[in-house]
Motif scaffolding. Structure first.
Motif, PDB file in Angstrom:
ATOM      1  N   LEU A   1       0.633  -1.088   0.031  1.00 27.19           N
ATOM      2  CA  LEU A   1      -0.187   0.112  -0.001  1.00 27.19           C
ATOM      3  C   LEU A   1       0.644   1.315   0.075  1.00 27.19           C
ATOM      4  CD1 LEU A   1      -2.963  -0.837   2.277  1.00 27.19           C
ATOM      5  CD2 LEU A   1      -3.115  -0.038  -0.015  1.00 27.19           C
ATOM      6  N   ASP A   2       1.876   1.152   0.553  1.00 24.42           N
ATOM      7  CA  ASP A   2       2.747   2.519   0.791  1.00 24.42           C
ATOM      8  C   ASP A   2       3.618   2.676  -0.325  1.00 24.42           C
ATOM      9  OD1 ASP A   2       1.957   2.850   3.435  1.00 24.42           O
ATOM     10  OD2 ASP A   2       3.563   2.087   4.399  1.00 24.42           O
ATOM     11  N   THR A   3       4.036   1.500  -0.987  1.00 28.12           N
ATOM     12  CA  THR A   3       5.133   1.751  -1.967  1.00 28.12           C
ATOM     13  C   THR A   3       4.732   1.570  -3.464  1.00 28.12           C
ATOM     14  OG1 THR A   3       5.740  -0.545  -2.047  1.00 28.12           O
ATOM     15  CG2 THR A   3       6.852   1.093  -0.568  1.00 28.12           C
ATOM     16  N   THR A   4       3.487   0.817  -3.915  1.00 29.75           N
ATOM     17  CA  THR A   4       3.190   0.762  -4.998  1.00 29.75           C
ATOM     18  C   THR A   4       1.916   1.630  -5.343  1.00 29.75           C
ATOM     19  OG1 THR A   4       1.503  -1.102  -4.517  1.00 29.75           O
ATOM     20  CG2 THR A   4       3.919  -1.787  -5.058  1.00 29.75           C
TER      21      THR A   4
ATOM     22  N   LYS B   1      -5.643  -5.844  -6.638  1.00 39.51           N
ATOM     23  CA  LYS B   1      -4.558  -6.429  -6.940  1.00 39.51           C
ATOM     24  C   LYS B   1      -3.589  -6.636  -5.718  1.00 39.51           C
ATOM     25  CE  LYS B   1      -4.442  -5.465 -11.899  1.00 39.51           C
ATOM     26  NZ  LYS B   1      -3.714  -4.908 -13.002  1.00 39.51           N
ATOM     27  N   ILE B   2      -3.570  -5.775  -4.790  1.00 42.01           N
ATOM     28  CA  ILE B   2      -2.813  -5.908  -3.721  1.00 42.01           C
ATOM     29  C   ILE B   2      -3.269  -7.083  -2.688  1.00 42.01           C
ATOM     30  CG2 ILE B   2      -1.756  -4.741  -1.609  1.00 42.01           C
ATOM     31  CD1 ILE B   2      -1.738  -2.125  -2.982  1.00 42.01           C
ATOM     32  N   ALA B   3      -4.500  -6.977  -2.571  1.00 35.78           N
ATOM     33  CA  ALA B   3      -5.293  -8.118  -1.894  1.00 35.78           C
ATOM     34  C   ALA B   3      -4.808  -9.454  -2.361  1.00 35.78           C
ATOM     35  CB  ALA B   3      -6.674  -7.861  -1.677  1.00 35.78           C
ATOM     36  N   ASP B   4      -4.982  -9.532  -3.867  1.00 37.90           N
ATOM     37  CA  ASP B   4      -4.681 -10.759  -4.614  1.00 37.90           C
ATOM     38  C   ASP B   4      -3.249 -11.227  -4.330  1.00 37.90           C
ATOM     39  OD1 ASP B   4      -5.330 -12.882  -6.238  1.00 37.90           O
ATOM     40  OD2 ASP B   4      -4.440 -11.949  -7.951  1.00 37.90           O
ATOM     41  N   GLN B   5      -2.241 -10.212  -4.389  1.00 43.08           N
ATOM     42  CA  GLN B   5      -0.821 -10.786  -4.025  1.00 43.08           C
ATOM     43  C   GLN B   5      -0.619 -11.021  -2.716  1.00 43.08           C
ATOM     44  OE1 GLN B   5       1.728  -7.555  -5.069  1.00 43.08           O
ATOM     45  NE2 GLN B   5       1.374  -7.653  -7.184  1.00 43.08           N
ATOM     46  N   VAL B   6      -1.349 -10.454  -1.720  1.00 47.08           N
ATOM     47  CA  VAL B   6      -1.133 -10.916  -0.449  1.00 47.08           C
ATOM     48  C   VAL B   6      -1.717 -12.224   0.070  1.00 47.08           C
ATOM     49  CG1 VAL B   6      -1.323 -10.075   1.932  1.00 47.08           C
ATOM     50  CG2 VAL B   6      -0.609  -8.533   0.326  1.00 47.08           C
ATOM     51  N   GLY B   7      -2.935 -12.248  -0.818  1.00 46.88           N
ATOM     52  CA  GLY B   7      -3.561 -13.721  -0.363  1.00 46.88           C
ATOM     53  C   GLY B   7      -4.938 -13.343   0.278  1.00 46.88           C
ATOM     54  N   TYR B   8      -5.512 -12.069   0.182  1.00 45.78           N
ATOM     55  CA  TYR B   8      -6.659 -11.904   0.858  1.00 45.78           C
ATOM     56  C   TYR B   8      -7.976 -11.652  -0.194  1.00 45.78           C
ATOM     57  CZ  TYR B   8      -4.404 -10.466   5.300  1.00 45.78           C
ATOM     58  OH  TYR B   8      -3.753 -10.612   6.621  1.00 45.78           O
ATOM     59  N   ASN B   9      -9.100 -11.996   0.613  1.00 44.20           N
ATOM     60  CA  ASN B   9     -10.066 -11.696  -0.238  1.00 44.20           C
ATOM     61  C   ASN B   9     -10.106 -10.098  -0.386  1.00 44.20           C
ATOM     62  OD1 ASN B   9     -12.779 -10.823  -0.818  1.00 44.20           O
ATOM     63  ND2 ASN B   9     -13.718 -12.945  -0.270  1.00 44.20           N
ATOM     64  N   LYS B  10     -10.566  -9.753  -1.624  1.00 43.99           N
ATOM     65  CA  LYS B  10     -10.705  -8.103  -1.689  1.00 43.99           C
ATOM     66  C   LYS B  10     -11.825  -7.396  -0.725  1.00 43.99           C
ATOM     67  CE  LYS B  10     -14.091  -8.092  -5.260  1.00 43.99           C
ATOM     68  NZ  LYS B  10     -14.457  -7.829  -6.974  1.00 43.99           N
ATOM     69  N   ASP B  11     -12.796  -8.165  -0.389  1.00 51.86           N
ATOM     70  CA  ASP B  11     -13.555  -7.497   0.478  1.00 51.86           C
ATOM     71  C   ASP B  11     -13.121  -7.263   2.214  1.00 51.86           C
ATOM     72  OD1 ASP B  11     -15.581  -7.081  -1.245  1.00 51.86           O
ATOM     73  OD2 ASP B  11     -16.217  -9.252  -1.114  1.00 51.86           O
ATOM     74  N   TYR B  12     -12.388  -8.606   2.287  1.00 48.10           N
ATOM     75  CA  TYR B  12     -11.822  -8.556   3.649  1.00 48.10           C
ATOM     76  C   TYR B  12     -10.576  -7.597   3.706  1.00 48.10           C
ATOM     77  CZ  TYR B  12      -9.265 -10.650   7.446  1.00 48.10           C
ATOM     78  OH  TYR B  12      -8.616 -10.792   8.792  1.00 48.10           O
ATOM     79  N   PHE B  13      -9.888  -7.478   2.699  1.00 45.60           N
ATOM     80  CA  PHE B  13      -8.738  -6.260   2.272  1.00 45.60           C
ATOM     81  C   PHE B  13      -9.400  -4.967   2.748  1.00 45.60           C
ATOM     82  CE2 PHE B  13      -5.988  -3.820   0.282  1.00 45.60           C
ATOM     83  CZ  PHE B  13      -4.593  -4.211   0.911  1.00 45.60           C
TER      84      PHE B  13
END
Length: 168
Positions: A72-75, A81-93
């Motif tokens: 979140l801070d650097t990109t 897409k950040i949620a997908d890279q980390v492995g979270y559901n987008k709603d949970y993120f």
């Protein structure tokens, strides 16, 4: 959503009084509130048996939160897409961001159109600044200023040709 939470708490207070120590723990409304606002980093259901911790190693969920915060801070990626890279559901993120477990203030600043532009009409500079500043100077909407960058605008001939050039 906020109004429903307030109404639920008011209904609980009406039933059991203002002192939370007098509220029964088996009330379904309290369980729902606790589930909604509990700390997701300490949620036991999210911890998997395969994630064995070694000496000095962080728990998996904290690693995911740190990675999400770093992205979140650097990109400048969209949140899904950040949620997908980390492995979270987008709603949970999104819930992690709104509940304050992730700070997305730097992300919003980088996503806002804070870049400076030059706005030309027939190769003559009309205005410069952010898109909102240009729109205010010319009395137009920001979407009409951005409209000259669209491919549908460029494929037709116009009496006056407008261009928006990013300078920073």
């Amino acid at each position: 959503m906020t109004n429903s939470v307030i109404k639920m708490v008011q209904a609980i207070e009406a039933n059991y009084g203002m002192n939370p120590n007098n509220w029964p723990e088996n009330d379904t409304r309290l369980k729902a509130l606790h589930k909604r606002f509990s700390d997701p980093t300490r949620n036991v259901e999210r911890e998997y048996k395969s994630n064995q911790l070694y000496k000095g190693q962080q728990p998996h969920r904290e690693q995911k939160l740190r990675k999400a915060q770093r992205l979140l801070d650097t990109t400048n990626l969209p949140k899904y897409k950040i949620a997908d890279q980390v492995g979270y559901n987008k709603d949970y993120f999104s819930a992690l961001c709104t509940d304050g477990y992730l700070d997305d203030s730097k992300w919003y600043i980088s996503r806002k159109h804070l870049h400076n532009y030059e706005y030309y009409c027939d190769d003559k500079l009309i205005a410069e600044g952010t898109i909102n500043q240009i729109a205010m100077k010319l009395g137009k909407s920001p979407s009409s200023i951005r409209g000259c960058t669209l491919s549908s605008y460029k494929k037709y001939k116009h009496e006056h040709t407008y261009r928006l050039v990013k300078i920073r």
